[in-house]
Design an enzyme around this catalytic site. Structure first.
Site, short mmCIF file in Angstrom:
data_model
loop_
_atom_site.label_atom_id
_atom_site.label_comp_id
_atom_site.label_asym_id
_atom_site.label_seq_id
_atom_site.Cartn_x
_atom_site.Cartn_y
_atom_site.Cartn_z
N GLY A 12 0.80 -1.24 0.00
CA GLY A 12 0.00 0.00 0.00
C GLY A 12 0.82 1.27 0.00
CB SER A 13 4.29 2.19 -0.95
OG SER A 13 4.43 1.77 -2.28
CG ASN A 14 1.40 3.19 -5.84
OD1 ASN A 14 1.65 4.21 -6.48
ND2 ASN A 14 2.06 2.05 -6.00
CB ILE A 88 -12.95 -5.68 -11.09
CG1 ILE A 88 -11.73 -4.98 -10.50
CG2 ILE A 88 -14.23 -4.93 -10.75
CD1 ILE A 88 -11.70 -4.89 -8.98
CG HIS A 104 0.17 -3.56 -15.39
ND1 HIS A 104 -0.25 -4.69 -14.72
CD2 HIS A 104 1.21 -3.96 -16.17
CE1 HIS A 104 0.50 -5.72 -15.08
NE2 HIS A 104 1.38 -5.29 -15.97
CG ASP A 145 -3.25 -6.13 -16.39
OD1 ASP A 145 -3.66 -5.36 -15.50
OD2 ASP A 145 -2.54 -7.13 -16.16
C1 GAR Z 1 2.52 -1.36 -7.71
O1 GAR Z 1 3.77 -1.32 -8.35
C2 GAR Z 1 1.43 -1.57 -8.73
O2 GAR Z 1 1.71 -1.02 -9.99
C3 GAR Z 1 1.39 -3.06 -8.82
O3 GAR Z 1 1.54 -3.51 -7.50
C4 GAR Z 1 2.42 -2.60 -6.82
C5 GAR Z 1 1.82 -2.30 -5.47
O4 GAR Z 1 2.75 -1.61 -4.68
N1 GAR Z 1 0.15 -3.53 -9.40
C6 GAR Z 1 0.06 -4.65 -10.11
O5 GAR Z 1 1.01 -5.37 -10.32
C7 GAR Z 1 -1.33 -4.95 -10.66
N2 GAR Z 1 -1.26 -5.98 -11.65
P1 GAR Z 1 2.30 -0.90 -3.35
O6 GAR Z 1 1.44 -1.90 -2.57
O7 GAR Z 1 3.57 -0.58 -2.63
O8 GAR Z 1 1.51 0.31 -3.73
#
Ligand code: GAR
Length: 187
Positions: A12-14, A88, A104, A145
């Site tokens: 969940g850093s995003n 989803i 992605h 995707d």
């Molecule tokens: C992110 O890099 C996102 O683009 C990717 O998961 C990571 C989550 O990082 N998403 C996918 O791969 C979806 N297919 P985070 O939990 O640190 O935000």
């Protein structure tokens, strides 16, 4: 006031970056973060950030209207998948056409599809010897995707890069661009 509901499966850093970006913006609020992982680090981040964090299981997501009911009560303008790994369900896509956005960690249509997430993507990019990777922000449709692309940005890959350093470069792009793209979509 526009509302965002975030879905996440892991660190969940995003999510944290998006919450922080919108914290001082008067016109957008983060209504909740929903996760399919009971022990996801994103729930700790929600506690720290004073954001609603909710866990749901497969039954709530795929077999009943429980998660849909939560969304109905939150009335989001955007549903944002920030590292969310489950497909989803169709009824959610039908209910929120053009309102579900995914990020992605590669340049779609390359390295997309079922099972392509997180480090697996960066390992595939490295193994293929690609000279660039990047991020893709796109609408979510019924196939993994494959929804219409909203925004892409690239980063160079050099011979010394490892899957870990590629992941780092891609995360930096995500932190810089994802919140801004969401703000634009809501404007
Ligand atoms: C992110 O890099 C996102 O683009 C990717 O998961 C990571 C989550 O990082 N998403 C996918 O791969 C979806 N297919 P985070 O939990 O640190 O935000």
């Amino acid at each position: 006031m526009k509302k965002i509901v975030l879905f996440a499966s892991g660190s969940g850093s995003n999510v944290e970056n998006i919450v922080q970006f919108f914290q001082d913006k008067q016109n957008v609020s983060i209504a909740a973060v929903l996760t399919n992982k009971r022990d996801a680090k994103v729930l700790d981040r929600c506690n720290k950030l004073n954001i609603n964090g909710l866990y749901f299981n497969r039954t709530a997501f795929y077999k009943t209207n429980c998660v849909l009911g939560i969304l109905e009560s939150l009335q989001p303008d955007l549903i944002v998948l920030a590292g969310f790994l489950w497909k989803i369900p169709e009824n959610m896509i039908q209910k929120y056409p053009s309102q579900i956005i995914n990020i992605h960690p590669a340049l779609l249509p390359k390295y997309g599809g079922k099972g392509m997430y997180g480090m697996r993507v960066h390992e595939a990019v490295k193994n293929n010897g690609d000279s660039e990777s990047g991020i893709t922000i796109h609408y979510v449709n019924e196939n993994y995707d494959e929804g219409a692309i909203i925004y892409q940005v690239k980063t160079k890959i050099v011979a010394d890069d490892t899957p870990e350093t590629i992941a780092q470069k891609v995360h930096e792009l995500e932190y810089e661009h994802f919140p801004k793209v969401l703000a634009k979509l809501l404007a």
